[in-house]
Scaffold this motif. Structure first.
Motif, PDB file in Angstrom:
ATOM      1  N   ARG A 142      36.728   2.817  -8.230  1.00 52.99           N
ATOM      2  CA  ARG A 142      38.074   3.024  -7.680  1.00 52.99           C
ATOM      3  C   ARG A 142      38.705   1.667  -7.423  1.00 52.99           C
ATOM      4  NH1 ARG A 142      40.552   2.022  -3.446  1.00 52.99           N
ATOM      5  NH2 ARG A 142      38.651   1.319  -2.384  1.00 52.99           N
ATOM      6  N   VAL A 143      39.886   1.465  -7.997  1.00 54.70           N
ATOM      7  CA  VAL A 143      40.583   0.191  -7.858  1.00 54.70           C
ATOM      8  C   VAL A 143      42.053   0.460  -7.555  1.00 54.70           C
ATOM      9  CG1 VAL A 143      40.752  -2.135  -8.827  1.00 54.70           C
ATOM     10  CG2 VAL A 143      39.192  -0.484  -9.875  1.00 54.70           C
ATOM     11  N   CYS A 144      42.643  -0.319  -6.638  1.00 51.50           N
ATOM     12  CA  CYS A 144      44.080  -0.174  -6.400  1.00 51.50           C
ATOM     13  C   CYS A 144      44.690  -1.524  -6.047  1.00 51.50           C
ATOM     14  CB  CYS A 144      44.380   0.865  -5.325  1.00 51.50           C
ATOM     15  SG  CYS A 144      43.726   0.474  -3.700  1.00 51.50           S
ATOM     16  N   PHE A 145      45.942  -1.678  -6.441  1.00 52.60           N
ATOM     17  CA  PHE A 145      46.654  -2.928  -6.205  1.00 52.60           C
ATOM     18  C   PHE A 145      48.148  -2.602  -6.154  1.00 52.60           C
ATOM     19  CE2 PHE A 145      47.208  -7.570  -7.929  1.00 52.60           C
ATOM     20  CZ  PHE A 145      47.819  -7.933  -6.747  1.00 52.60           C
ATOM     21  N   GLY A 146      48.774  -2.913  -5.033  1.00 58.47           N
ATOM     22  CA  GLY A 146      50.209  -2.681  -4.901  1.00 58.47           C
ATOM     23  C   GLY A 146      50.868  -3.721  -4.029  1.00 58.47           C
ATOM     24  N   LEU A 147      52.071  -4.122  -4.412  1.00 53.50           N
ATOM     25  CA  LEU A 147      52.870  -5.076  -3.645  1.00 53.50           C
ATOM     26  C   LEU A 147      54.340  -4.664  -3.716  1.00 53.50           C
ATOM     27  CD1 LEU A 147      51.357  -8.462  -4.947  1.00 53.50           C
ATOM     28  CD2 LEU A 147      51.031  -7.494  -2.665  1.00 53.50           C
ATOM     29  N   PRO A 148      55.118  -4.898  -2.674  1.00 52.46           N
ATOM     30  CA  PRO A 148      56.562  -4.610  -2.735  1.00 52.46           C
ATOM     31  C   PRO A 148      57.294  -5.718  -3.491  1.00 52.46           C
ATOM     32  CG  PRO A 148      55.984  -5.449  -0.554  1.00 52.46           C
ATOM     33  CD  PRO A 148      54.692  -5.340  -1.318  1.00 52.46           C
ATOM     34  N   LEU A 149      57.485  -5.512  -4.793  1.00 50.27           N
ATOM     35  CA  LEU A 149      58.027  -6.559  -5.663  1.00 50.27           C
ATOM     36  C   LEU A 149      59.340  -6.171  -6.340  1.00 50.27           C
ATOM     37  CD1 LEU A 149      54.677  -7.573  -7.440  1.00 50.27           C
ATOM     38  CD2 LEU A 149      55.827  -8.797  -5.582  1.00 50.27           C
ATOM     39  N   LEU A 150      59.965  -5.118  -5.867  1.00 52.66           N
ATOM     40  CA  LEU A 150      61.168  -4.630  -6.553  1.00 52.66           C
ATOM     41  C   LEU A 150      62.335  -5.606  -6.454  1.00 52.66           C
ATOM     42  CD1 LEU A 150      61.095  -0.836  -5.631  1.00 52.66           C
ATOM     43  CD2 LEU A 150      60.325  -1.969  -7.733  1.00 52.66           C
ATOM     44  N   HIS A 151      62.272  -6.544  -5.520  1.00 43.77           N
ATOM     45  CA  HIS A 151      63.346  -7.524  -5.381  1.00 43.77           C
ATOM     46  C   HIS A 151      63.291  -8.589  -6.472  1.00 43.77           C
ATOM     47  CE1 HIS A 151      59.798  -9.127  -3.365  1.00 43.77           C
ATOM     48  NE2 HIS A 151      60.296 -10.340  -3.514  1.00 43.77           N
ATOM     49  N   SER A 188      51.188  -0.275  -7.942  1.00 40.21           N
ATOM     50  CA  SER A 188      52.575  -0.041  -7.551  1.00 40.21           C
ATOM     51  C   SER A 188      53.271  -1.361  -7.268  1.00 40.21           C
ATOM     52  CB  SER A 188      52.647   0.849  -6.301  1.00 40.21           C
ATOM     53  OG  SER A 188      53.999   1.033  -5.899  1.00 40.21           O
ATOM     54  N   VAL A 189      54.542  -1.448  -7.647  1.00 40.44           N
ATOM     55  CA  VAL A 189      55.367  -2.600  -7.266  1.00 40.44           C
ATOM     56  C   VAL A 189      56.388  -2.182  -6.210  1.00 40.44           C
ATOM     57  CG1 VAL A 189      55.084  -3.916  -9.396  1.00 40.44           C
ATOM     58  CG2 VAL A 189      56.887  -2.173  -9.256  1.00 40.44           C
ATOM     59  N   ALA A 190      56.189  -1.002  -5.613  1.00 32.85           N
ATOM     60  CA  ALA A 190      57.114  -0.494  -4.601  1.00 32.85           C
ATOM     61  C   ALA A 190      56.581  -0.653  -3.181  1.00 32.85           C
ATOM     62  CB  ALA A 190      57.432   0.977  -4.863  1.00 32.85           C
ATOM     63  N   CYS A 191      55.257  -0.806  -3.039  1.00 30.45           N
ATOM     64  CA  CYS A 191      54.672  -0.850  -1.693  1.00 30.45           C
ATOM     65  C   CYS A 191      53.322  -1.542  -1.724  1.00 30.45           C
ATOM     66  CB  CYS A 191      54.510   0.565  -1.140  1.00 30.45           C
ATOM     67  SG  CYS A 191      53.417   1.614  -2.129  1.00 30.45           S
ATOM     68  N   ASP A 192      52.865  -1.914  -0.543  1.00 26.83           N
ATOM     69  CA  ASP A 192      51.526  -2.479  -0.411  1.00 26.83           C
ATOM     70  C   ASP A 192      50.476  -1.387  -0.600  1.00 26.83           C
ATOM     71  OD1 ASP A 192      51.794  -5.308   0.230  1.00 26.83           O
ATOM     72  OD2 ASP A 192      52.762  -4.644   2.095  1.00 26.83           O
ATOM     73  N   LEU A 193      49.443  -1.705  -1.342  1.00 32.14           N
ATOM     74  CA  LEU A 193      48.238  -0.888  -1.449  1.00 32.14           C
ATOM     75  C   LEU A 193      47.062  -1.771  -1.017  1.00 32.14           C
ATOM     76  CD1 LEU A 193      48.851   0.978  -4.853  1.00 32.14           C
ATOM     77  CD2 LEU A 193      49.067   1.908  -2.547  1.00 32.14           C
ATOM     78  N   PRO A 194      45.919  -1.176  -0.762  1.00 35.64           N
ATOM     79  CA  PRO A 194      44.813  -1.971  -0.212  1.00 35.64           C
ATOM     80  C   PRO A 194      44.377  -3.175  -1.051  1.00 35.64           C
ATOM     81  CG  PRO A 194      44.370   0.355   0.097  1.00 35.64           C
ATOM     82  CD  PRO A 194      45.607   0.276  -0.765  1.00 35.64           C
ATOM     83  N   ASN A 195      44.600  -3.145  -2.373  1.00 34.26           N
ATOM     84  CA  ASN A 195      44.157  -4.226  -3.256  1.00 34.26           C
ATOM     85  C   ASN A 195      42.668  -4.499  -3.077  1.00 34.26           C
ATOM     86  OD1 ASN A 195      44.011  -6.309  -5.070  1.00 34.26           O
ATOM     87  ND2 ASN A 195      45.182  -7.778  -3.867  1.00 34.26           N
TER      88      ASN A 195
END
Length: 348
Positions: A159-168, A237-244
């Motif tokens: 299981r792998v996850c990576f998300g950051l709020p990068l829409l800007h 996701s580039v919309a929100c933080d995920l645990p990474n």
């Protein structure tokens, strides 16, 4: 004529692109011995930009075009840190001139482009590596050792996850600049899963996601099924933080690669944590743990000293499989780039 890299000589780096990632790469190189690594030139799209970058990093030569860097005879290897959509034409420029290349991820925008670069490297007998820096971190080497020793038994689920709020950021949200969650950060999730399963080709790929108005993926989940009823679930996701983070779940235990999964400095196995600290940077960084870029630079030097044309840590076969999986995931969620239909005939 290809320049020979010898153990008693420094590897001479040329930097193509004067953006944030190139800045961090230069900072990372400065944490290594000057006797082993030297930055001798930088090229940008304008001379002023190149000169400013050179002054910041103490680089002796600045070029106002990539073509000038191509002609520099004193470069052993070029680091390409330009926009993703330019990796193919810029990469071909250096490879066809007989230059060794470390190209930022993704190596190119799709499988066809990746194979074009790989073919050019082989035809010109030069080194090429996709800069998936994660593969060169000590934590990844430790993961590989633990798996080879079956320390958590048979691996059943990753299981792998990576998300950051990068829409800007336009380069993340706009299709013309190679935007999208998968190609920008989801690539780290997929490469990790493929590494754990020993570069095995998945039996099936199932992807679902949501798109931005620009037509690129905002969030995406990719499920890979491997032989023996083993699976990987990758979320980005580039919309929100995920645990990474990442978990390798075996029949007798779990290996946890904690935040940040793509550039980790710690590893937990059956409740025991091991630290792998990074050196302090000499200048402010743009990205987390970027001094860890030093590891891929060391890997490039090791390969060049041995006369290798690719790395076993991130081989050209690894890059090919990775982009194949990414292409299929994109196809299923409906993300189409201009490069997917663009003719390669006009590219040298």
């Amino acid at each position: 004529m290809h320049l020979e890299v010898r153990a008693n000589m420094a590897t001479r780096w040329g930097i193509c692109g004067a953006g944030n990632i190139s800045h961090d790469f230069c900072v990372a190189l400065k944490t290594l011995s000057h006797e082993d690594h030297q930055i001798v030139a930088v090229a940008a799209r304008s001379l002023d930009r190149a000169k400013k970058f050179a002054k910041t990093h103490g680089i002796p030569t600045a070029f106002g075009s990539y073509q000038e860097l191509v002609k520099d005879p004193d470069i052993d290897v070029v680091y390409i840190g330009v926009l993703d959509t330019h990796h193919l034409p810029v990469g071909l420029m250096f490879l066809n001139a007989g230059k060794n290349v470390l190209c930022e991820k993704p190596l190119a925008m799709n499988h066809r482009e990746v194979m074009h670069l790989i073919s050019a490297a082989r035809e010109n007998n030069v080194f090429l590596m996709e800069a998936v820096w994660s593969r060169c971190f000590p934590v990844y080497a430790e993961v590989d050792r633990l798996l080879s020793e079956n320390s958590v038994g048979e691996v059943k689920v990753v299981r792998v996850c990576f998300g950051l709020p990068l829409l800007h950021r336009e380069r993340t949200s706009q299709k013309e600049q190679g935007g999208g969650a998968l190609i920008n950060i989801g690539i780290y999730c997929l490469q990790f899963a493929l590494m754990v399963f020993k570069r095995e080709r998945p039996e099936s790929i199932h992807a679902t996601g949501v798109l931005l108005p620009s037509g690129v993926d905002e969030s995406l989940v990719v499920v890979l099924k491997f032989s023996g009823n083993r699976m990987a679930v990758c979320t980005c996701s580039v919309a929100c933080d995920l645990p990474n983070d990442a978990s390798i779940c075996g029949s007798t235990g779990i290996i946890r690669v904690a935040h940040p999964m793509h550039c980790p400095t710690s590893l937990e196995v059956k409740g025991k944590e091991t630290q792998f600290p990074l050196p302090d940077p000499g200048l402010p960084l743009n990205f987390t743990n970027s001094t860890g870029l030093r590891y891929e630079a060391e890997e490039v030097r090791r390969c060049l000293l041995k006369g290798l044309k690719e790395s076993i840590k991130m081989s050209l076969a690894d890059s090919e499989l990775l982009i194949e999986v990414m292409d299929e995931a994109r196809r299923q969620v409906g993300v189409v780039y201009q490069q997917d239909s663009q003719s390669l005939a006009s590219i040298p």
